[in-house]
Design a protein around this motif. Structure first.
Motif, PDB file in Angstrom:
ATOM      1  N   LEU A   1       0.848  -1.219  -0.196  1.00 52.30           N
ATOM      2  CA  LEU A   1       0.027  -0.136   0.049  1.00 52.30           C
ATOM      3  C   LEU A   1       0.977   1.119  -0.129  1.00 52.30           C
ATOM      4  CD1 LEU A   1      -3.083   1.275   0.481  1.00 52.30           C
ATOM      5  CD2 LEU A   1      -2.572   1.074   2.939  1.00 52.30           C
ATOM      6  N   MET A   2       0.612   2.121  -0.675  1.00 50.42           N
ATOM      7  CA  MET A   2       1.612   3.131  -1.054  1.00 50.42           C
ATOM      8  C   MET A   2       0.702   4.500  -0.587  1.00 50.42           C
ATOM      9  SD  MET A   2       4.403   2.125  -2.474  1.00 50.42           S
ATOM     10  CE  MET A   2       5.001   3.549  -3.599  1.00 50.42           C
ATOM     11  N   SER A   3       1.490   5.300   0.023  1.00 54.03           N
ATOM     12  CA  SER A   3       0.924   6.508   0.609  1.00 54.03           C
ATOM     13  C   SER A   3       0.992   7.647  -0.352  1.00 54.03           C
ATOM     14  CB  SER A   3       1.768   6.997   1.896  1.00 54.03           C
ATOM     15  OG  SER A   3       1.174   5.989   2.882  1.00 54.03           O
ATOM     16  N   THR A   4       0.273   8.697   0.039  1.00 60.63           N
ATOM     17  CA  THR A   4       0.086   9.916  -1.088  1.00 60.63           C
ATOM     18  C   THR A   4       0.815  11.125  -0.290  1.00 60.63           C
ATOM     19  OG1 THR A   4      -1.579   9.272  -2.288  1.00 60.63           O
ATOM     20  CG2 THR A   4      -1.279  11.447  -2.521  1.00 60.63           C
ATOM     21  N   ILE A   5       1.728  12.000  -0.803  1.00 60.81           N
ATOM     22  CA  ILE A   5       2.282  13.015  -0.267  1.00 60.81           C
ATOM     23  C   ILE A   5       1.794  14.535  -1.354  1.00 60.81           C
ATOM     24  CG2 ILE A   5       4.358  14.344   0.437  1.00 60.81           C
ATOM     25  CD1 ILE A   5       5.573  11.837   1.022  1.00 60.81           C
ATOM     26  N   SER A   6       1.390  15.261  -0.513  1.00 60.01           N
ATOM     27  CA  SER A   6       0.986  16.606  -1.428  1.00 60.01           C
ATOM     28  C   SER A   6       2.277  17.507  -1.540  1.00 60.01           C
ATOM     29  CB  SER A   6      -0.414  16.985  -0.794  1.00 60.01           C
ATOM     30  OG  SER A   6      -0.767  18.384  -1.772  1.00 60.01           O
ATOM     31  N   LEU A   7       2.593  17.974  -2.494  1.00 60.58           N
ATOM     32  CA  LEU A   7       3.766  18.993  -2.713  1.00 60.58           C
ATOM     33  C   LEU A   7       3.404  20.277  -3.409  1.00 60.58           C
ATOM     34  CD1 LEU A   7       7.043  19.197  -2.191  1.00 60.58           C
ATOM     35  CD2 LEU A   7       7.046  18.198  -4.501  1.00 60.58           C
ATOM     36  N   ARG A   8       3.630  21.366  -2.578  1.00 55.81           N
ATOM     37  CA  ARG A   8       3.317  22.627  -3.595  1.00 55.81           C
ATOM     38  C   ARG A   8       4.323  23.226  -4.098  1.00 55.81           C
ATOM     39  NH1 ARG A   8      -1.786  24.337  -2.034  1.00 55.81           N
ATOM     40  NH2 ARG A   8      -2.581  23.965  -0.131  1.00 55.81           N
ATOM     41  N   VAL A   9       4.263  23.516  -5.370  1.00 62.32           N
ATOM     42  CA  VAL A   9       5.620  23.964  -6.416  1.00 62.32           C
ATOM     43  C   VAL A   9       4.886  25.049  -7.350  1.00 62.32           C
ATOM     44  CG1 VAL A   9       6.825  21.740  -6.073  1.00 62.32           C
ATOM     45  CG2 VAL A   9       5.298  22.174  -7.997  1.00 62.32           C
ATOM     46  N   SER A  10       5.839  25.858  -7.660  1.00 61.30           N
ATOM     47  CA  SER A  10       5.362  26.964  -8.812  1.00 61.30           C
ATOM     48  C   SER A  10       5.128  26.396 -10.025  1.00 61.30           C
ATOM     49  CB  SER A  10       6.377  27.923  -8.969  1.00 61.30           C
ATOM     50  OG  SER A  10       7.729  27.492  -9.446  1.00 61.30           O
ATOM     51  N   GLU A  11       4.390  26.897 -10.899  1.00 58.40           N
ATOM     52  CA  GLU A  11       4.084  26.499 -12.396  1.00 58.40           C
ATOM     53  C   GLU A  11       5.446  25.888 -12.887  1.00 58.40           C
ATOM     54  OE1 GLU A  11       1.345  25.310 -13.910  1.00 58.40           O
ATOM     55  OE2 GLU A  11       0.514  25.484 -11.904  1.00 58.40           O
ATOM     56  N   GLU A  12       6.658  27.096 -12.730  1.00 61.11           N
ATOM     57  CA  GLU A  12       7.897  26.810 -13.520  1.00 61.11           C
ATOM     58  C   GLU A  12       8.561  25.855 -12.774  1.00 61.11           C
ATOM     59  OE1 GLU A  12      11.947  29.398 -12.934  1.00 61.11           O
ATOM     60  OE2 GLU A  12      10.182  30.623 -13.961  1.00 61.11           O
ATOM     61  N   GLU A  13       8.598  25.375 -11.570  1.00 60.51           N
ATOM     62  CA  GLU A  13       9.151  24.254 -10.927  1.00 60.51           C
ATOM     63  C   GLU A  13       8.411  23.022 -11.538  1.00 60.51           C
ATOM     64  OE1 GLU A  13      10.566  25.857  -6.796  1.00 60.51           O
ATOM     65  OE2 GLU A  13       8.464  25.479  -6.891  1.00 60.51           O
TER      66      GLU A  13
END
Length: 75
Positions: A1-13
């Motif tokens: 079972l895999m977990s999910t991580i949310s990551l905030r990045v800019s559109e450029e990144e």
């Protein structure tokens, strides 16, 4: 079972990450996973090396030449 991580990045990144993943023919998720594991491994290696160098500076590390090691092993 895999977990999910949310990551905030800019559109450029995001574009940079997606392009790099595509170039390497891996998913964005795999790129981030591999990159993070590599970074963690590098940091751990640096900590181990630093601890070894500190012990060496205190005279707590013994070193042996190849010849000494081979002789000890009977090779």
């Amino acid at each position: 079972l895999m977990s999910t991580i949310s990551l905030r990045v800019s559109e450029e990144e995001l574009k940079l990450f997606q392009d790099f993943a595509k170039l390497n023919q891996i998913s964005l998720s795999e790129l981030i996973r591999r990159t993070m594991l590599s970074k963690l491994e590098d940091e751990y290696d640096l900590q181990v090396f630093s601890a070894h160098e500190a012990a060496k500076a205190r005279g707590k590390v013994e070193s042996y030449s190849h010849e000494e090691t081979w002789a000890e092993l009977g090779l």
